[in-house]
Design a protein around this motif. Structure first.
Motif, PDB file in Angstrom:
ATOM      1  N   GLU A   6       0.834  -1.199   0.000  1.00 17.60           N
ATOM      2  CA  GLU A   6       0.000   0.000   0.000  1.00 17.60           C
ATOM      3  C   GLU A   6       0.867   1.247   0.000  1.00 17.60           C
ATOM      4  O   GLU A   6       1.993   1.248   0.496  1.00 17.60           O
ATOM      5  N   SER A  21      -3.185   3.635  -2.829  1.00 21.34           N
ATOM      6  CA  SER A  21      -2.933   2.645  -3.864  1.00 21.34           C
ATOM      7  C   SER A  21      -2.501   1.342  -3.205  1.00 21.34           C
ATOM      8  O   SER A  21      -1.884   1.351  -2.145  1.00 21.34           O
ATOM      9  N   CYS A  22      -2.823   0.244  -3.864  1.00 21.21           N
ATOM     10  CA  CYS A  22      -2.414  -1.077  -3.374  1.00 21.21           C
ATOM     11  C   CYS A  22      -2.119  -1.957  -4.573  1.00 21.21           C
ATOM     12  O   CYS A  22      -2.999  -2.181  -5.409  1.00 21.21           O
ATOM     13  N   ALA A  23      -0.887  -2.443  -4.630  1.00 22.23           N
ATOM     14  CA  ALA A  23      -0.468  -3.292  -5.733  1.00 22.23           C
ATOM     15  C   ALA A  23      -0.218  -4.710  -5.227  1.00 22.23           C
ATOM     16  O   ALA A  23       0.514  -4.906  -4.252  1.00 22.23           O
ATOM     17  N   ARG A  71      -9.957   0.160 -10.058  1.00 23.93           N
ATOM     18  CA  ARG A  71      -9.034  -0.974 -10.161  1.00 23.93           C
ATOM     19  C   ARG A  71      -8.401  -0.978 -11.543  1.00 23.93           C
ATOM     20  O   ARG A  71      -9.084  -0.760 -12.546  1.00 23.93           O
ATOM     21  N   LYS A  75      -2.590  -4.144 -13.904  1.00 27.19           N
ATOM     22  CA  LYS A  75      -1.528  -3.857 -12.945  1.00 27.19           C
ATOM     23  C   LYS A  75      -1.769  -4.518 -11.597  1.00 27.19           C
ATOM     24  O   LYS A  75      -0.986  -4.317 -10.660  1.00 27.19           O
ATOM     25  N   THR A  77      -3.770  -3.688  -9.382  1.00 26.55           N
ATOM     26  CA  THR A  77      -3.732  -2.556  -8.450  1.00 26.55           C
ATOM     27  C   THR A  77      -5.141  -2.019  -8.206  1.00 26.55           C
ATOM     28  O   THR A  77      -5.955  -1.958  -9.126  1.00 26.55           O
ATOM     29  N   TYR A  79      -7.223   1.280  -6.212  1.00 31.47           N
ATOM     30  CA  TYR A  79      -7.061   2.642  -5.715  1.00 31.47           C
ATOM     31  C   TYR A  79      -8.278   3.036  -4.880  1.00 31.47           C
ATOM     32  O   TYR A  79      -9.394   2.554  -5.112  1.00 31.47           O
TER      33      TYR A  79
END
Length: 121
Positions: A6, A21-23, A71, A75, A77, A79
């Motif tokens: 995050e 953000s979270c990847a 989303r 990626k 990811t 958000y």
């Protein structure tokens, strides 16, 4: 292994905005849903918002109209755009993802390490 990383927390005045953000990375076959939970001191962890792979979203009543989840599937990811922040939004925000690691394994739930969001008066 799967990791959720995050970023984007911080301190903001009431009425301001932040974007989290979270990847997700690692051994990932598919991601069913991604979302955000939050936990304030002395309180339980509650759902903030989630988004499914097809784009369906769900929000807690307390953030509807102020927060937007999105989303980027390519990626891995997710958000969380947080606008009109209130002191009551102060909490640690945790990323959550429901992931299938291979095409023959079950879905499992993974958590990020948490991002502090502090909203001052």
């Amino acid at each position: 292994q799967v990791q959720l990383v995050e970023s984007g927390g911080g301190l903001v005045q009431a009425g301001g905005s932040l974007r989290l953000s979270c990847a997700a990375s690692g051994s990932i076959f598919s991601i069913n849903a991604m979302g955000w939970y939050r936990q304030a001191p002395g309180k339980q962890r509650d759902l903030v918002a989630w988004v499914r792979s097809g784009g369906n979203t769900n929000y807690a009543d307390s953030v509807k109209g102020r927060f937007t989840i999105s989303r980027a599937n390519a990626k891995n990811t997710v958000y969380l755009q947080m606008d009109s922040l209130e002191p009551e939004d102060t909490a640690v925000y945790y990323c959550n993802a429901v992931i299938r690691r291979t095409d023959y394994t079950d879905l499992n739930t993974y958590w990020g390490q948490g991002a502090q969001v502090t909203v001052s008066e």
